[in-house]
Write an enzyme that holds these catalytic residues in place. Structure first.
Site, short mmCIF file in Angstrom:
data_model
loop_
_atom_site.label_atom_id
_atom_site.label_comp_id
_atom_site.label_asym_id
_atom_site.label_seq_id
_atom_site.Cartn_x
_atom_site.Cartn_y
_atom_site.Cartn_z
CB CYS A 95 -0.98 0.01 1.16
SG CYS A 95 -0.24 -0.12 2.80
CG HIS A 137 -4.30 1.23 4.56
ND1 HIS A 137 -3.79 0.46 3.55
CD2 HIS A 137 -5.37 1.89 4.02
CE1 HIS A 137 -4.52 0.62 2.46
NE2 HIS A 137 -5.46 1.49 2.71
#
Length: 312
Positions: free
Chosen positions: A89, A165
């Site tokens: 990510c 994230h």
């Protein structure tokens, strides 16, 4: 080289040299310490920001985002890729900014070819294409911190783990978009020109952080900007130029350290120290061991006291 993607740090030096290895020119990342529009504006030409936050492992995408609105049409008009693999990510977020700034930024031949190849794909297939890019994966993995103890590509997160994230925010076609590969589409936060970006993105970030308890401070924000050395040369700011060059030197050194496993070195060093202590006699050796154990216990006790103070 492993076929998986390893974890990389949310670090301006890592991201800057990662995109350089991918062929991007005259772009860097800079860490933001405060959520103030003026801090963003002082960086000059801003292409977007990368936000790192703790992700609830039990959370699932919903039909309606908690802030903003899904723009399903934009998913086909801009570069938006679904995240299809763990640990990718960070690189996916920075590409979400840069591949949507092609024209403003020289993204290089490799990324330009990748963007053209995947342009007509839907987001899920675009994500698979990104995940299976040997070039992007190998460059990404070259910035992972070396660890002799675990293979991060083989371990899936559980709900007891702290999972982090990366997502991207950038202005595209007069709109402020949140680009998160775990969501079904880009999230629009309304009208936003490039000059308006600092004033528009900061309130969105503040609202997102406000969802967490006040004790949660583990956030990181990186701005994707035009190389600050170029700006310093253009305005004749020698002091700023020297500061940026020193920063680059430090980043190179830190990135070099990330690629090395020092366990073997430490083991050999310990052997030499133990051999030297044994040569001084058994009494000297035993005294050294006892002193070392006492220092270790003292440090552990200090950490327990500090943890108790923090919890209070």
């Amino acid at each position: 080289m492993s076929g998986g993607w390893n974890t990389i740090e949310s670090d301006a030096g890592v991201f800057t040299y990662l995109i350089e290895k991918l062929g991007v020119k005259d772009v860097q990342f800079d860490e933001l310490i405060t959520l103030e529009p003026d801090e963003l504006r002082r960086l000059g030409d801003i292409y977007g920001v990368i936000f790192l936050f703790k992700y609830p492992t039990g959370e699932r995408p919903s039909e309606t985002p908690r802030d903003g609105t899904f723009d399903y049409e934009a998913a086909n008009d801009i570069f938006f890729a679904a995240q299809t693999i763990q640990n990718a990510c960070g690189t996916q977020a920075l590409l979400s900014v840069l591949l949507n700034k092609d024209g403003e930024v020289d993204i290089g031949n490799e990324l330009r070819d990748f963007k053209a190849f995947s342009a007509e794909f839907p987001p899920d297939l675009r994500g698979e294409t990104l995940s299976n890019s040997d070039l992007i994966r190998e460059v990404h993995n070259s910035f992972a911190r070396s660890s002799p103890f675990i293979d991060e590509t083989q371990r899936a997160a559980t709900e007891d783990d702290d999972v982090y994230h990366f997502i991207a925010y950038t202005s595209i076609n007069g709109k402020l978009y949140e680009l998160d590969g775990l969501q079904p589409a880009p999230i629009s936060h309304g009208d936003c020109t490039v000059p308006d970006f600092p004033d528009k993105v900061i309130p969105v970030l503040q609202r997102r952080i406000a969802r967490y308890p006040p004790s949660e401070i583990r956030f990181n924000l990186l701005a994707c900007v035009r190389d600050l050395r170029i700006r310093a040369r253009e305005i004749g700011d020698q002091e700023a130029l020297e500061a940026e060059e020193r920063k680059r030197t430090e980043w190179l050194w830190e990135n070099a350290l990330r690629r090395h496993n020092f366990v073997g070195f430490v083991g050999e060093l310990l052997k030499v120290v133990v051999k030297d202590k044994l040569a001084q006699g058994e009494d000297a050796y035993n005294k050294w061991v006892e002193e070392s154990n006492a220092k270790t216990r003292k440090r552990a006790e200090a950490r327990r006291h500090q943890a108790g103070a923090d919890d209070g």
